[in-house]
Design a protein around this motif. Structure first.
Motif, PDB file in Angstrom:
ATOM      1  N   SER A 134       0.807  -1.222   0.000  1.00 40.31           N
ATOM      2  CA  SER A 134       0.000   0.000   0.000  1.00 40.31           C
ATOM      3  C   SER A 134       0.837   1.267   0.000  1.00 40.31           C
ATOM      4  N   TYR A 135       2.130   1.172   0.315  1.00 42.85           N
ATOM      5  CA  TYR A 135       2.966   2.363   0.351  1.00 42.85           C
ATOM      6  C   TYR A 135       3.754   2.566  -0.949  1.00 42.85           C
ATOM      7  N   VAL A 136       3.478   1.750  -1.963  1.00 43.41           N
ATOM      8  CA  VAL A 136       4.183   1.826  -3.239  1.00 43.41           C
ATOM      9  C   VAL A 136       3.224   2.263  -4.342  1.00 43.41           C
ATOM     10  N   ARG A 137       3.712   3.127  -5.209  1.00 41.66           N
ATOM     11  CA  ARG A 137       2.921   3.592  -6.353  1.00 41.66           C
ATOM     12  C   ARG A 137       3.574   3.110  -7.643  1.00 41.66           C
ATOM     13  N   GLU A 196     -10.923  -9.337  -8.439  1.00 38.27           N
ATOM     14  CA  GLU A 196      -9.853  -9.160  -7.463  1.00 38.27           C
ATOM     15  C   GLU A 196      -9.417  -7.705  -7.301  1.00 38.27           C
ATOM     16  N   SER A 197     -10.238  -6.765  -7.748  1.00 33.78           N
ATOM     17  CA  SER A 197      -9.846  -5.362  -7.651  1.00 33.78           C
ATOM     18  C   SER A 197      -9.663  -4.925  -6.204  1.00 33.78           C
ATOM     19  N   GLY A 198     -10.391  -5.548  -5.286  1.00 36.85           N
ATOM     20  CA  GLY A 198     -10.240  -5.218  -3.872  1.00 36.85           C
ATOM     21  C   GLY A 198      -8.892  -5.614  -3.299  1.00 36.85           C
ATOM     22  N   LEU A 199      -8.124  -6.390  -4.055  1.00 39.04           N
ATOM     23  CA  LEU A 199      -6.809  -6.828  -3.595  1.00 39.04           C
ATOM     24  C   LEU A 199      -5.701  -5.884  -4.051  1.00 39.04           C
ATOM     25  N   ILE A 200      -6.044  -4.873  -4.854  1.00 34.02           N
ATOM     26  CA  ILE A 200      -5.029  -3.935  -5.337  1.00 34.02           C
ATOM     27  C   ILE A 200      -4.782  -2.863  -4.276  1.00 34.02           C
ATOM     28  N   HIS A 201      -3.526  -2.744  -3.862  1.00 36.42           N
ATOM     29  CA  HIS A 201      -3.147  -1.733  -2.869  1.00 36.42           C
ATOM     30  C   HIS A 201      -2.268  -0.635  -3.460  1.00 36.42           C
ATOM     31  N   PHE A 261       3.993   4.737   6.816  1.00 38.06           N
ATOM     32  CA  PHE A 261       3.218   5.289   5.715  1.00 38.06           C
ATOM     33  C   PHE A 261       1.843   5.627   6.275  1.00 38.06           C
ATOM     34  N   LEU A 262       1.604   6.910   6.507  1.00 35.64           N
ATOM     35  CA  LEU A 262       0.330   7.374   7.058  1.00 35.64           C
ATOM     36  C   LEU A 262      -0.577   7.745   5.900  1.00 35.64           C
ATOM     37  N   ARG A 287       5.016  10.120   4.290  1.00 38.09           N
ATOM     38  CA  ARG A 287       6.076   9.125   4.477  1.00 38.09           C
ATOM     39  C   ARG A 287       7.006   9.622   5.586  1.00 38.09           C
ATOM     40  N   LEU A 288       7.081   8.854   6.673  1.00 34.42           N
ATOM     41  CA  LEU A 288       7.920   9.204   7.819  1.00 34.42           C
ATOM     42  C   LEU A 288       9.035   8.176   7.963  1.00 34.42           C
ATOM     43  N   SER A 289      10.282   8.654   8.052  1.00 36.41           N
ATOM     44  CA  SER A 289      11.433   7.780   8.244  1.00 36.41           C
ATOM     45  C   SER A 289      12.029   7.996   9.634  1.00 36.41           C
ATOM     46  N   LEU A 290      12.263   6.889  10.335  1.00 39.41           N
ATOM     47  CA  LEU A 290      12.936   6.923  11.624  1.00 39.41           C
ATOM     48  C   LEU A 290      14.245   6.146  11.469  1.00 39.41           C
TER      49      LEU A 290
END
Length: 614
Positions: free
Chosen positions: A419-422, A457-462, A495-496, A510-513
Motif C-alpha cells: 500500500s505504500y508503493v505507487r 480481485e480489484s479489492g486486492l489492489i493496494h 506510511f500514514l 512518508r515518515l522515516s525513523l
C-alpha cells in the motif's frame, strides 16, 4: 465560438444541480448544436473552447463582463471543458523537461542510442519532441508547457518538474546548476514576456542551430547509421558530432550559472504565483554518493529517479548494466536517509529472464528490506533499432513475451504491490514506429486492471495510483487515518494514509525513523560527516493530499485545504516523539517552504526542522 461559450454558461445556470459541471454528453450536445452553424463538415472541438474563452476574457472585456460570470460558475465551466482531467487530479501539474544530448558513462544492452537525444531517449517521444522544438532550453520547455496546461484548463500554481535525460550526474555541474536555475526562472516569470521568449529562440537560431526535423536528421544520419551497424558506440559517435560543431559549442558555453544565481531564483519561487512543489532528477545507482545527494538537495530536488531494472546480479551482468546489487541497496538506503522520495525503474522481459523469474524479482524488490521503493516505473523491455539487444534477438537469445505472458506478470506484480508503493507507469513513451518487436499497446495498464477487475480481485489492489481518489467526491467525516509501518535496512518507516471506507487514498505522508545504531555499524559505509542529520532526528520524506485545482493561498473546496496535511504532520510528530526522536526534519520543496514555516518548521540547511521537545 462565442455563441457556443455563451450557451455553455446558460446551460450551467439552468442545471437543476447548480454545483456540478456539464456531463460529457451535455457538452457534446451543445457542440453539435452550434456546429450546425458552420459551413461544410466543420465542427467545433472541445480542445478549442477554453483557449477561446481565455482569449475573450483577456482581450474582449466588455463581452466577458456582459456574461456576468462569478467564480463558482467559472469553476464549473472549467471542469466542463478541461482536457485530460486526470492530468492534475492529484492537485499538482507535472511538467517533464529533457536535458540536451550528451554522453552516458554506461552502455546497457537494451538502451536506445538516438544521437539527437540524451542517451536512452528517442526523438519520437512526446517530451523529447517538445524539448527539441525548444532547443532543449529549460526555460522555453517550461513556458510552452505552462501555456498548454493553462489552455487545457489546468491549475498551474503547483508544479512538479521532472528532469529526464539519461544520467543527470554525468553532466557538468555548471550545466546542472544553470538548467535548474532556468526552470525556477521560467516559473517565477510566468506569464512570460513574449519579447523575452522570442529573443531566447533567436539566440539559438542566430547561433546556427535548427529545430527542424529534416535538418536534425541530416546532421546525425551518417554517425547514427554507424551506431546502428555496431561500428561505433553512442559515445564515440556523439563526440564526432558535437565536439567540434560550432553552433552547439557556442550555445553550450552559455549554459552555466553559479549557486548564488540559483539561490536567487529559488528565493523568488518561495512566494511566486507558480511554485515548484517537487523536483525530480534521474540518475543511476552507481552515480549516487553522499556528495551528489547533498548537491541534489542544494538544487531543490525532492525525488530521485533511479534505474534499477533487476535485483538479480546475473541479469544485470547479462544486460551490461554496470552496477551491483550491493550498490543498488546502498543507493536506495542512502537516498532514503537523505530524505528523498525513491522513484525506481524495474524492467520485465530482460535478456536472460523469464516470466516466473520476473515475478519473484518484483516480490524481492517490494518485500526485501534492502530495497523497498516508494514508486516504480514497471515496464517491459522492447526491441529498439540500434541497441545491442538487436543482435541477441536475431540470434534467438531473446524474444518478447507474448501478450498473455506479459499481462500475467504485470497482474501478479500489481496484486503484490504494498500500500505504500505507487506503480507510476507500465510503459515508456516509445512510439510504436520505434519498437521493432515487443509491446506496442499504450493502454497496457488499463488492460492489466481490467483483467484483475474481471477476475473479481480489484479489492486486492493496494497500489497507490489505483487507489487515488482523483476527481471523486470526498466525505471527510468518513476518512480513516491508517498507519502502515515497515522496516528497511536502515530505518523504520511509517506510511500514514487518509483512506475512504472503500480504501481510496485521499492523502499520505512518508515518515522515516533512521536506525542510528545500524548506521553506526557502517551498513551504508558512510562517515559521520557524510550523514545529513544527527541521531535523534526523524525525517518526513513526502506529504501529499489529493484535490484537483487546489490553488496555493486560496480557500477552495478541495481536500488540500481541510487540514488533512496538517493532521498527517501532527500524527508524524506523535510517532517520532513516541519513538524517542527529538527533532523532525522535512524534505520541503522550494515552493512549499512557506507552508512548513507556517506549521512551525524552521529553515535548517538542507531541510526544514521542528523541535519535538517544545
Amino acid at each position: 465560438m462565442e455563441s457556443l461559450i455563451e450557451d455553455i454558461f446558460a446551460t450551467l445556470r439552468a442545471t437543476s444541480n447548480t454545483s456540478r459541471p456539464l456531463t460529457p454528453d451535455e457538452l457534446d450536445h451543445l457542440i453539435r448544436k452550434h456546429s450546425r452553424e458552420l459551413n461544410g463538415n466543420h465542427r467545433y472541438k472541445k480542445r478549442n473552447i477554453l483557449p477561446a474563452y481565455l482569449h475573450i476574457k483577456e482581450h474582449s472585456k466588455k463581452l466577458w463582463e456582459s456574461w456576468h460570470i462569478d467564480p463558482e460558475l467559472e469553476h464549473r465551466f472549467l471542469l466542463s471543458v478541461r482536457m485530460k482531467p486526470r492530468r492534475t487530479a492529484s492537485g499538482v501539474s507535472t511538467i517533464t523537461v529533457i536535458t540536451r544530448p550528451y554522453t552516458c558513462s554506461s552502455n546497457c544492452l537494451y538502451c536506445p542510442c538516438d544521437l539527437r537525444m540524451p542517451k536512452s531517449y528517442l526523438y519520437h517521444e512526446p517530451a523529447c519532441q517538445r524539448a527539441e522544438q525548444n532547443y532543449f532550453d529549460p526555460y522555453l520547455q517550461v513556458t510552452t508547457r505552462l501555456r498548454a496546461l493553462r489552455q487545457m484548463g489546468h491549475a498551474t500554481d503547483k508544479i512538479e518538474l521532472i528532469v529526464l535525460g539519461g544520467t543527470w550526474s554525468d553532466y557538468p555541474q555548471s550545466y546542472q546548476i544553470w538548467f535548474i536555475k532556468e526552470l525556477f526562472r521560467a516559473l517565477n516569470e510566468w506569464p512570460n514576456d513574449i519579447g523575452t521568449i522570442r529573443s531566447r529562440y533567436q539566440v539559438y537560431r542566430g547561433s546556427g542551430l535548427s529545430n527542424q526535423d529534416a535538418m536534425l536528421q541530416d546532421f546525425v544520419s551518417t554517425e547514427q547509421e554507424k551506431v546502428y551497424q555496431g561500428k561505433e558506440t553512442f559515445n564515440q559517435a556523439w563526440h564526432k558530432l558535437y565536439d567540434h560543431a560550432v553552433p552547439y559549442q557556442t550555445v553550450w558555453r552559455r549554459m552555466a550559472a553559479s549557486l548564488e544565481e540559483l539561490k536567487t531564483e529559488q528565493k523568488k519561487n518561495e512566494t511566486a504565483a507558480q511554485r515548484m512543489v517537487g523536483l525530480v532528477i534521474e540518475t543511476r545507482p552507481d552515480a549516487i554518493t553522499p556528495e551528489s545527494l547533498r548537491f541534489f538537495r542544494t538544487l531543490g530536488c525532492t525525488k530521485v529517479q533511479v534505474g534499477i531494472q533487476s535485483t538479480r546480479q546475473q541479469i544485470l551482468d547479462i544486460n551490461h548494466r554496470a552496477t551491483t546489487i550491493e550498490q543498488i541497496s546502498r543507493t536506495l538506503n542512502l537516498i532514503r536517509l537523505y530524505g528523498f522520495k525513491i522513484h525506481t525503474h524495474l524492467m520485465v522481459n530482460l535478456l536472460g529472464s523469464d516470466p516466473e523469474a520476473d515475478k519473484k524479482d518484483f516480490e524481492t524488490f517490494v518485500e526485501d528490506k534492502r530495497f523497498l521503493p516508494d514508486e516504480i516505473k514497471l515496464y517491459p523491455c522492447t526491441l529498439v533499432q540500434g541497441t545491442a539487444l538487436v543482435k541477441e534477438y536475431e540470434e534467438e537469445h531473446w524474444k518478447p513475451y507474448s501478450e498473455d505472458e506479459l499481462l500475467d506478470v504485470l497482474v501478479h506484480d500489481t496484486l503484490v504491490t504494498p500500500s505504500y508503493v505507487r506503480i507510476s507507469r507500465m510503459i515508456r513513451d516509445i512510439s510504436a514506429q520505434d519498437i521493432m518487436v515487443g509491446n506496442k499497446k499504450t493502454n497496457l495498464r488499463q488492460m492489466v486492471e481490467q483483467k484483475i477487475e474481471k477476475a473479481g480481485e480489484s479489492g486486492l489492489i493496494h497500489d497507490i495510483r489505483y487507489r487515488e481518489i482523483a476527481r471523486k467526491a470526498v466525505d471527510l467525516s468518513q476518512l480513516t487515518l491508517d498507519d502502515v509501518p515497515y522496516k528497511t535496512l536502515t530505518s523504520s518507516e511509517h506510511f500514514l494514509q487518509w483512506v475512504t471506507p472503500d480504501n481510496h487514498i485521499v492523502g499520505f505522508l512518508r515518515l522515516s525513523l533512521p536506525h542510528w545504531d545500524e548506521l553506526a555499524t557502517h551498513t551504508l559505509n558512510v562517515t559521520a560527516e557524510e550523514v545529513p542529520t544527527e541521531p535523534g532526528e526523524a525525517m518526513i520524506r513526502e506529504v501529499h493530499v489529493y484535490g484537483q485545482e487546489a490553488h496555493l493561498g486560496k480557500a477552495d473546496a478541495s481536500a488540500q485545504h481541510r487540514g488533512l496535511g496538517r493532521q498527517l504532520i501532527d500524527r508524524a510528530k506523535e510517532i517520532a516523539r513516541g519513538a524517542g526522536y527529538s527533532k523532525l526534519n522535512v524534505v520541503s520543496a522550494v515552493g512549499t517552504r512557506e507552508y512548513y514555516r507556517h506549521l512551525g518548521f524552521k529553515d535548517n540547511g538542507l531541510y526544514q526542522r521542528i523541535d519535538l521537545t517544545d
